[in-house]
Design a protein around this motif. Structure first.
Motif, short mmCIF file in Angstrom:
data_model
loop_
_atom_site.label_atom_id
_atom_site.label_comp_id
_atom_site.label_asym_id
_atom_site.label_seq_id
_atom_site.Cartn_x
_atom_site.Cartn_y
_atom_site.Cartn_z
N ASP A 43 0.81 -1.21 0.00
CA ASP A 43 0.00 0.00 0.00
C ASP A 43 0.85 1.27 0.00
OD1 ASP A 43 -2.46 -1.19 -0.21
OD2 ASP A 43 -2.79 -1.32 1.94
N LEU A 44 2.10 1.13 -0.41
CA LEU A 44 2.99 2.28 -0.56
C LEU A 44 3.27 2.47 -2.04
CD1 LEU A 44 5.70 1.40 2.13
CD2 LEU A 44 3.93 3.15 2.35
N LEU A 45 3.18 3.71 -2.50
CA LEU A 45 3.62 4.02 -3.85
C LEU A 45 4.83 4.92 -3.70
CD1 LEU A 45 3.22 3.61 -6.85
CD2 LEU A 45 1.63 5.53 -6.85
N ALA A 46 5.96 4.43 -4.22
CA ALA A 46 7.22 5.16 -4.10
C ALA A 46 7.48 5.95 -5.38
CB ALA A 46 8.36 4.18 -3.84
N PHE A 47 8.08 7.12 -5.19
CA PHE A 47 8.37 8.02 -6.29
C PHE A 47 9.82 8.46 -6.25
CE2 PHE A 47 3.99 8.55 -4.97
CZ PHE A 47 3.30 8.37 -6.16
N PRO A 54 12.80 20.00 -3.24
CA PRO A 54 11.64 20.38 -2.42
C PRO A 54 10.55 19.32 -2.36
CG PRO A 54 12.35 22.24 -3.74
CD PRO A 54 13.16 21.05 -4.20
N ALA A 55 10.22 18.68 -3.48
CA ALA A 55 9.15 17.68 -3.48
C ALA A 55 9.53 16.47 -2.62
CB ALA A 55 8.83 17.23 -4.90
N HIS A 56 10.79 16.11 -2.60
CA HIS A 56 11.29 15.00 -1.78
C HIS A 56 11.07 15.32 -0.30
CE1 HIS A 56 14.36 12.42 0.14
NE2 HIS A 56 14.24 11.63 -0.91
N THR A 57 11.47 16.51 0.10
CA THR A 57 11.31 16.95 1.48
C THR A 57 9.84 17.02 1.86
OG1 THR A 57 13.36 18.21 1.29
CG2 THR A 57 11.88 18.81 3.11
N GLU A 66 8.15 7.38 3.98
CA GLU A 66 9.50 6.94 4.35
C GLU A 66 10.34 6.79 3.09
OE1 GLU A 66 8.49 2.16 4.39
OE2 GLU A 66 8.14 3.34 6.21
N LEU A 67 11.66 6.72 3.28
CA LEU A 67 12.51 6.41 2.14
C LEU A 67 12.16 5.01 1.67
CD1 LEU A 67 15.98 7.83 3.25
CD2 LEU A 67 14.37 8.82 1.60
N PHE A 68 12.18 4.81 0.37
CA PHE A 68 11.79 3.54 -0.24
C PHE A 68 12.88 2.50 -0.05
CE2 PHE A 68 11.08 1.22 -4.48
CZ PHE A 68 10.10 0.40 -3.95
N TRP A 80 14.24 8.15 -3.45
CA TRP A 80 12.86 7.68 -3.55
C TRP A 80 12.13 7.85 -2.23
CZ3 TRP A 80 10.56 4.69 -7.66
CH2 TRP A 80 11.38 4.53 -8.77
N VAL A 81 10.86 8.29 -2.31
CA VAL A 81 10.00 8.40 -1.13
C VAL A 81 8.77 7.52 -1.36
CG1 VAL A 81 8.61 9.93 0.32
CG2 VAL A 81 10.76 10.76 -0.68
N ALA A 82 8.49 6.65 -0.38
CA ALA A 82 7.31 5.78 -0.41
C ALA A 82 6.20 6.45 0.40
CB ALA A 82 7.65 4.41 0.17
N ILE A 83 5.08 6.66 -0.25
CA ILE A 83 3.95 7.36 0.36
C ILE A 83 2.80 6.37 0.53
CG2 ILE A 83 2.30 9.25 0.07
CD1 ILE A 83 4.42 10.64 -1.69
N PRO A 84 2.26 6.29 1.77
CA PRO A 84 1.19 5.31 2.02
C PRO A 84 -0.12 5.68 1.31
CG PRO A 84 1.55 6.65 3.97
CD PRO A 84 2.61 7.05 2.98
N SER A 85 -0.96 4.67 1.16
CA SER A 85 -2.24 4.85 0.46
C SER A 85 -3.16 5.83 1.19
CB SER A 85 -2.94 3.51 0.26
OG SER A 85 -3.21 2.91 1.50
N SER A 86 -2.90 6.11 2.45
CA SER A 86 -3.71 7.12 3.15
C SER A 86 -3.54 8.50 2.52
CB SER A 86 -3.35 7.15 4.64
OG SER A 86 -1.97 7.42 4.81
#
Length: 104
Positions: A43-47, A54-57, A66-68, A80-86
């Motif tokens: 349920d994490l989508l990492a980018f 700035p977008a990373h921060t 969190e970091l992927f 890479w940043v992993a962002i939860p489905s929430s």
């Protein structure tokens, strides 16, 4: 909507810009020009946002982000940043940013 559904919708929206569905480390991913810029892990989508940008921060500041670490062995990818489905409502924005970083 599931995480897979969200990824499919993002892929469809970005297809006109050359994004394609693929895999990375055996996980569903989005690619452009042969390079992955987003990867779904549970349920994490990492980018791939680029450490120090700035977008990373901004993305890392989201609760649960969190970091992927695709291997799960405490070796995260710094860019890479992993962002939860929430925070799935923010995924299209970060997908655009990640794609833009590949295409200049």
């Amino acid at each position: 909507m599931t995480s897979d559904d969200h990824l499919d919708a993002i892929a469809a929206d970005l297809a006109v810009r050359g994004a394609t569905a693929g895999t990375m480390f055996g996980k569903r991913a989005l690619k452009a020009h042969g390079k992955a810029f987003a990867c779904l892990k549970g349920d994490l989508l990492a980018f791939r946002l680029g450490a120090g940008r700035p977008a990373h921060t901004e993305a890392l500041a989201l609760p649960g982000a969190e970091l992927f670490d695709p291997s799960g062995k405490h070796r995260p990818f710094k860019d890479w940043v992993a962002i939860p489905s929430s925070h799935a409502q923010a995924w299209p924005h970060y997908a655009e940013v990640a794609l833009n970083s590949l295409t200049g």
